[in-house]
Design an enzyme around this catalytic site. Structure first.
Site, PDB file in Angstrom:
ATOM      1  CG  ASP A 464      24.852 -10.090  33.567  1.00 19.61           C
ATOM      2  OD1 ASP A 464      23.782  -9.951  32.960  1.00 19.61           O
ATOM      3  OD2 ASP A 464      24.922 -10.229  34.799  1.00 19.61           O
TER       4      ASP A 464
HETATM    5  C1  LAN Z   1      17.065  -9.809  37.419  1.00 19.23           C
HETATM    6  C2  LAN Z   1      17.300 -11.156  36.891  1.00 19.23           C
HETATM    7  C3  LAN Z   1      18.584 -11.313  36.141  1.00 19.23           C
HETATM    8  C4  LAN Z   1      19.679 -10.446  36.683  1.00 19.23           C
HETATM    9  C5  LAN Z   1      21.104 -10.873  36.251  1.00 19.23           C
HETATM   10  C6  LAN Z   1      21.251 -11.073  34.764  1.00 19.23           C
HETATM   11  C7  LAN Z   1      21.441 -12.190  36.935  1.00 19.23           C
HETATM   12  C8  LAN Z   1      22.087  -9.836  36.761  1.00 19.23           C
HETATM   13  O1  LAN Z   1      23.397 -10.246  36.522  1.00 19.23           O
HETATM   14  C9  LAN Z   1      21.747  -8.447  36.292  1.00 19.23           C
HETATM   15  C10 LAN Z   1      20.377  -8.036  36.816  1.00 19.23           C
HETATM   16  C11 LAN Z   1      19.244  -8.995  36.408  1.00 19.23           C
HETATM   17  C12 LAN Z   1      18.915  -8.693  34.982  1.00 19.23           C
HETATM   18  C13 LAN Z   1      17.970  -8.774  37.209  1.00 19.23           C
HETATM   19  C14 LAN Z   1      17.612  -7.418  37.656  1.00 19.23           C
HETATM   20  C15 LAN Z   1      16.416  -7.287  38.606  1.00 19.23           C
HETATM   21  C16 LAN Z   1      15.291  -8.236  38.243  1.00 19.23           C
HETATM   22  C17 LAN Z   1      14.843  -7.919  36.849  1.00 19.23           C
HETATM   23  C18 LAN Z   1      15.885  -9.658  38.334  1.00 19.23           C
HETATM   24  C19 LAN Z   1      16.421 -10.016  39.703  1.00 19.23           C
HETATM   25  C20 LAN Z   1      14.650 -10.504  38.123  1.00 19.23           C
HETATM   26  C21 LAN Z   1      13.537  -9.746  38.891  1.00 19.23           C
HETATM   27  C22 LAN Z   1      14.063  -8.318  39.165  1.00 19.23           C
HETATM   28  C23 LAN Z   1      12.930  -7.295  38.982  1.00 19.23           C
HETATM   29  C24 LAN Z   1      13.416  -5.893  39.271  1.00 19.23           C
HETATM   30  C25 LAN Z   1      11.768  -7.688  39.891  1.00 19.23           C
HETATM   31  C26 LAN Z   1      10.634  -6.748  39.909  1.00 19.23           C
HETATM   32  C27 LAN Z   1      10.829  -5.762  40.984  1.00 19.23           C
HETATM   33  C28 LAN Z   1      11.029  -4.453  40.782  1.00 19.23           C
HETATM   34  C29 LAN Z   1      11.706  -3.664  41.838  1.00 19.23           C
HETATM   35  C30 LAN Z   1      10.595  -3.749  39.544  1.00 19.23           C
END
Ligand code: LAN
Length: 753
Positions: A464
């Protein structure tokens, strides 16, 4: 603010953002030892008091350090808004002052409470302590977010958990607090009351084991040999969601090598503080499957229990050469990830875990270790509640494309041409232009044409982010404001579109970073206990909607490029979105709170396809879906005209009202209703009035509840949202209906612009 001025956010053209501490003259060049002197301690203690945070009214900080510094720098920041111009103009006029010269909006991306402890522990294990000023404010942050019962949640808004509490406890001790300090005592009481640290979920056990205050024998096998299985087998890590995979690799490395901090008197003390009885009496094997009830979100499945039993048997006598081979591959993998991401790594969890692995493999003097340490600071963020660890190395790109779209929605390119020009530059620069080295060998999807969530140094493209990058780049192109060489080139727009096509799943939806690889039953092996849906990359409504919207817009600009493929892709994407609608007309949102977010995405895609010349097969179904969505939204409008959803919605997967209307939810609901041209205009009017009533005299909006989420259970801060989404909703409104005066009379929009 006496001390905050010693902290300054350093920003770079590529979006990198790092808080630097520059000490006042008398403390310049202070070594760690100097900070331990009376003068040093006094300075640090006084600095900490400035970051005391009162969370009684709201647990969320408002990113005031960055914002106040930036506004002061711009001089005009505190002027009150221009009444003639209306709410949209004033909201943008304020928000533009927070833009970095490089075009992005730096901001707080904190919220989870299990991230900074990983760093504090890694720093301790690798004997590379954080500088005293940073350590002081990390400690202050943790103290600020202690709950009244003495514990800490998984995130700042959450009730106390063993995971949050044990990790903050250990961190506070490492950061120099005594075991008998009142906050530490209260925390220890909480831990003991809930069964002691053997009850901490897997990731907590892992961190404690690294420190040597929990035995590796108390952890189910993490079987590094899994990496040697044939890739076609679903349980091979290449089939996991990339975040699970990239955390699994360093965990397996540490498990295989039984990596452990050097024993010390301090660590022996800690061992005796965390458990109900003596450390030597703990039944480690019996503790493997323990998890406190307060933490339990995703209990171990029967399949996982059997799986663990089998692996634990193998673990008694692992096949030496296989283990060695697996651990070598894990290290190669870690090195590759480090190199591919310039040592930022995919996220805050594997960044610090990889640091420990690299330290273990090569030692402290190795360049790779030093590069890791340098990147720790890319994850730290300072706000009025202290120093926290962001969930990523920032949300730079994501915030920039949303802000740009929001400003363009209200025709802001005229009054804010320079803002748009800077954002355009950033968008052009951050697109991935060269393929990641060895990407196939390390199971990475193609990257060229994609955009990451933060910046190109990080470089993991997301479906996205790529879609919103493409959509925004096309909008900027439509403006005809820029010379061809200043904007994303036709070729790179096509690369982005091709990449989006390559990301689509068979069933029509789009996942987050890659195509869905493993089967859904893999979730039964989710060992985290605290997160849901982490094992594979599922198709998401939000990601799918963004991709559909981008492809629709792209198709208009490049009608003959992969025509059939794009049309088929959109059609299938729409079917996926329709399939995700709930009985009540809503869509669940996986990445922000919650149904108002998911519904907004779904509605935008459905409306966009209906407005296009592509006549979708399922037109009747789409119309029905939109009607149901409207009824859902209408049913959730509150007395005051707004919408307010609580983070609880994400956990329980049912709409849960917030105590108050929230500007962000209100904006999503309004955007949806306006997109579908909802007939009862009074519903929209009342929502807009609420937004206007909540606008501060500066044009800003107050920080309300937390708005982001991941894996159903953990909340995360999106500071930009409180500005960007009201701007977007107000822009859409004013463009359609003209400026609304606070007393309800409209001013003709065209006369003003
Ligand atoms: C994110 C940040 C961005 C987010 C969007 C782009 C907003 C979304 O539309 C798709 C998923 C995504 C990429 C996403 C997935 C999970 C993340 C990477 C996070 C919320 C930022 C932190 C999180 C990550 C998994 C945190 C670490 C924890 C674990 C369980 C590994």
């Amino acid at each position: 603010m006496k001390f905050a001025p010693f902290w300054k956010l350093d920003t770079f053209a590529n979006g990198r953002q790092v808080w630097r501490f520059s000490a006042p003259e008398a403390f310049k060049n202070f070594t760690e030892k100097d900070w331990q002197t009376d003068a040093g301690r006094k300075f640090l203690a006084e600095m900490a008091t400035e970051f005391l945070f009162d969370k009684t009214a709201n647990k969320n900080s408002a990113d005031l350090i960055y914002r106040q510094q930036k506004l002061a720098e711009n001089g005009s920041g505190f002027k009150s808004s221009n009444k003639e111009k209306g709410a949209f103009f004033n909201a943008v006029d304020f928000y533009k002052k927070l833009q970095d010269p490089a075009g992005f909006w730096p901001g707080d991306y904190g919220g989870p409470l299990f991230l900074a402890p990983g760093l504090v522990i890694a720093a301790h294990v690798t004997e590379s302590p954080l500088p005293a000023p940073h350590a002081t404010l990390i400690k202050q942050y943790m103290l600020n977010h202690q709950n009244d019962d003495g514990g800490w949640g998984l995130h700042i808004e959450g009730p106390s958990t063993m995971f949050g509490t044990v990790l903050q406890y250990v961190s506070l001790r490492i950061l120099g607090m005594d075991a008998d300090a009142p906050a530490v005592q209260r925390a220890r009481k909480w831990i003991k009351k809930h069964g002691g640290a053997t009850m901490v979920p897997l990731w907590g056990k892992f961190y404690l084991a690294l420190l040597g205050v929990y035995e590796w024998a108390g952890i189910n096998s993490l079987l590094p040999e899994m990496l040697l299985l044939p890739g076609q087998l679903p349980i091979h890590p290449s089939n996991y969601w990339c975040h699970a995979r990239m955390v699994y690799v360093p965990m397996a490395y540490c498990y295989g090598h039984k990596v452990k901090a050097k024993p010390s008197k301090f660590l022996s003390e800690l061992r005796e503080e965390l458990y109900l009885g003596l450390y030597s009496d703990v039944d480690w094997r019996g503790a493997r499957n323990n998890c406190a009830g307060t933490d339990m979100y995703y209990p171990q499945s029967g399949v996982l229990k059997v799986f663990n039993k089998l692996l634990n048997v193998y673990e008694r006598i692992p096949v030496r050469p296989l283990r060695k081979k697996a651990l070598n591959f894990a290290l190669d993998y870690i090195n590759a990830e480090d190199e591919q991401t310039n040592f930022i790594d995919i996220g805050p969890v594997n960044q610090v875990m990889n640091t420990v692995c690299v330290w273990h493999a090569y030692g402290k003097d190795d360049e790779r270790f030093k590069k890791h340490v340098e990147r720790w600071y890319d994850y730290l963020w300072l706000a009025e509640d202290g120093m926290k660890m962001n969930g990523y190395n920032g949300s730079q790109f994501w915030d920039t494309v949303f802000a740009t779209q929001a400003i363009l929605e209200g025709g802001g390119e005229k009054d804010f041409a320079d803002v748009i020009a800077k954002a355009n530059r950033f968008i052009v620069d951050t697109q991935v232009k060269v393929e990641v080295k060895d990407h196939k060998k390390f199971y990475r999807h193609d990257s060229v044409g994609g955009w990451a969530f933060s910046n190109s140094e990080h470089g993991w493209p997301i479906t996205d982010c790529t879609a919103d990058g493409l959509k925004t780049a096309l909008m900027l192109r439509d403006l005809k404001m820029f010379k061809p060489e200043e904007q994303v080139s036709d070729k790179m727009l096509q690369e982005a579109a091709s990449l989006i096509l390559s990301f689509q799943n068979k069933k029509g939806g789009w996942a987050s970073y890659e195509k869905t690889r493993g089967p859904e039953w893999l979730e039964a092996l989710n060992p985290s206990e605290v997160f849901g849906n982490i094992m594979i990359d599922y198709s998401y409504t939000e990601c799918s909607s963004a991709c559909i919207q981008a492809l629709l817009k792209f198709r208009k600009a490049f009608p003959s490029f992969k025509k059939r493929e794009i049309e088929r892709s959109i059609e299938q994407g729409i079917s996926f979105i329709l399939s995700q609608q709930k009985e009540d007309g809503s869509w669940y949102g996986s990445w922000a709170v919650c149904f108002t977010y998911g519904t907004w995405f779904a509605v935008e895609a459905l409306v966009a396809v209906m407005k296009s010349d592509l006549k979708p097969v399922k037109q009747e179904e789409i119309k029905r879906a939109l009607n149901n969505a409207a009824s859902f939204l209408k049913s959730k409008q509150r007395e005051d005209g707004g919408w307010g959803e609580n983070f609880e919605s994400c956990i329980v997967k049912q709409y849960v009202h917030h105590h108050h209307s929230q500007v962000i939810n209100t904006s999503w609901a309004l955007l949806s209703l306006m997109a579908m041209e909802y007939a009862d205009k009074s519903v929209i009017e009342r929502g807009i009035e609420l937004l206007q009533s909540k606008q501060l005299p500066t044009g800003d909006f107050a920080q309300e509840g937390i708005s982001g989420v991941f894996n159903h259970n953990c909340a995360i801060t999106y500071t930009a949202y409180r500005n960007v989404f009201p701007i977007w909703a107000l822009g859409r409104y004013e463009k359609k209906f003209g400026i609304k005066k606070s007393n309800g009379t409209l001013i003709n929009y065209d006369l003003i612009h």
